[in-house]
Write a protein that holds these residues in place. Sequence first.
Motif, mmCIF file in Angstrom:
data_model
loop_
_atom_site.group_PDB
_atom_site.id
_atom_site.type_symbol
_atom_site.label_atom_id
_atom_site.label_comp_id
_atom_site.label_asym_id
_atom_site.label_seq_id
_atom_site.Cartn_x
_atom_site.Cartn_y
_atom_site.Cartn_z
ATOM 1 N N THR A 263 -24.716 27.047 17.511
ATOM 2 C CA THR A 263 -23.657 27.937 17.030
ATOM 3 C C THR A 263 -22.374 27.175 16.703
ATOM 4 O OG1 THR A 263 -23.086 28.405 19.350
ATOM 5 C CG2 THR A 263 -24.503 29.993 18.213
ATOM 6 N N LEU A 264 -22.410 25.859 16.811
ATOM 7 C CA LEU A 264 -21.262 25.042 16.436
ATOM 8 C C LEU A 264 -21.316 24.705 14.954
ATOM 9 C CD1 LEU A 264 -21.137 22.503 19.424
ATOM 10 C CD2 LEU A 264 -19.527 24.362 18.974
ATOM 11 N N ARG A 265 -20.202 24.871 14.261
ATOM 12 C CA ARG A 265 -20.162 24.504 12.851
ATOM 13 C C ARG A 265 -20.347 23.005 12.658
ATOM 14 N NH1 ARG A 265 -14.756 27.303 10.701
ATOM 15 N NH2 ARG A 265 -14.104 26.682 12.806
ATOM 16 N N SER A 266 -19.853 22.213 13.617
ATOM 17 C CA SER A 266 -19.983 20.765 13.495
ATOM 18 C C SER A 266 -21.450 20.334 13.488
ATOM 19 C CB SER A 266 -19.251 20.073 14.653
ATOM 20 O OG SER A 266 -19.756 20.508 15.905
ATOM 21 N N THR A 267 -22.296 21.063 14.215
ATOM 22 C CA THR A 267 -23.721 20.736 14.226
ATOM 23 C C THR A 267 -24.313 20.912 12.835
ATOM 24 O OG1 THR A 267 -23.964 21.401 16.540
ATOM 25 C CG2 THR A 267 -25.968 21.317 15.200
ATOM 26 N N TRP A 268 -24.035 22.047 12.206
ATOM 27 C CA TRP A 268 -24.607 22.325 10.887
ATOM 28 C C TRP A 268 -24.006 21.432 9.814
ATOM 29 C CZ3 TRP A 268 -28.983 24.699 10.910
ATOM 30 C CH2 TRP A 268 -29.280 25.582 11.967
ATOM 31 N N TRP A 269 -22.730 21.092 9.951
ATOM 32 C CA TRP A 269 -22.135 20.140 9.017
ATOM 33 C C TRP A 269 -22.818 18.781 9.142
ATOM 34 C CZ3 TRP A 269 -19.425 20.549 4.791
ATOM 35 C CH2 TRP A 269 -18.606 21.674 4.586
ATOM 36 N N SER A 270 -23.049 18.343 10.355
ATOM 37 C CA SER A 270 -23.693 17.041 10.579
ATOM 38 C C SER A 270 -25.117 17.034 10.025
ATOM 39 C CB SER A 270 -23.719 16.711 12.075
ATOM 40 O OG SER A 270 -22.411 16.618 12.596
#
Length: 266
Positions: free
Chosen positions: A34-41
Amino acid sequence: MTALAAAPRRATHTTTHRLSFAHLLKSEAIKILTLRSTWWSLGVTAALSVGISLLIALATSGMGGGMEPTNVILAPTQFTMLVAGILGAIVVTGEYSTGMIRSTLTAEPRRGAVLLAKALVVAVTMMVTTVIIYAVAIAATAPLLGTGIDWATPADSIVPLALGVLSMACFTLMGVGFGFVLRSGAGAIAVTVGVLFVLPIMLSLFSIAGPDWMWVVEAGRYLPVSAAGSLTQAGATDLVEPALTMAGWVIGPLLFGWIALRSRDA
């Protein structure tokens, strides 16, 4: 005389309930996904991997035999490994920066279980993503390559691709370990980039210093990027040394991270 009223007793609640490891894995998966940083990465990893593979296939399509199709898919690893390591680092340090790590350790006091659950979720997430990326890259580059991947020869196809998936998971776990050791996003990212990118360049520069310094260049074989390159080379036969090297670079940071997690307050 009136009798003094007895002092009210403080209500105490004791429970023997302990969070199961399956529920711990589920909670870590929810936090990470649910972290945006995960999906960006993961998105940056996919864009770099597929894009670079397409460029290599396009550049080598006019050559005679061209580049080995498996190597075309695996070549972007030298760039995507940085994103994988950084993802592992920020997943951990993000909890420290927000203070959520205290809630995590309150719900699950077994700190080793917390580290293991987080490491497993991040590693599996990167592995699944890498499998999807490889599938897309294979389909996208097939029309540009003279010959497709020879699936009948596992040493030239399945084995290096599978080891490429494991290598990406290892880079991510290194970041997780550095994150627990340093607890600082900037520090963990700096160390991850230093080990994966800067240190190999520094050691390779000693090749111009003459024979007396070749031992420094040889030491570069024991860096994670060199180990991953040896593991994922199509047709490679000597896999024991690079596999042990990669395992050491994963176990070491995670072990020190576990020690730091147990010995310091959140």
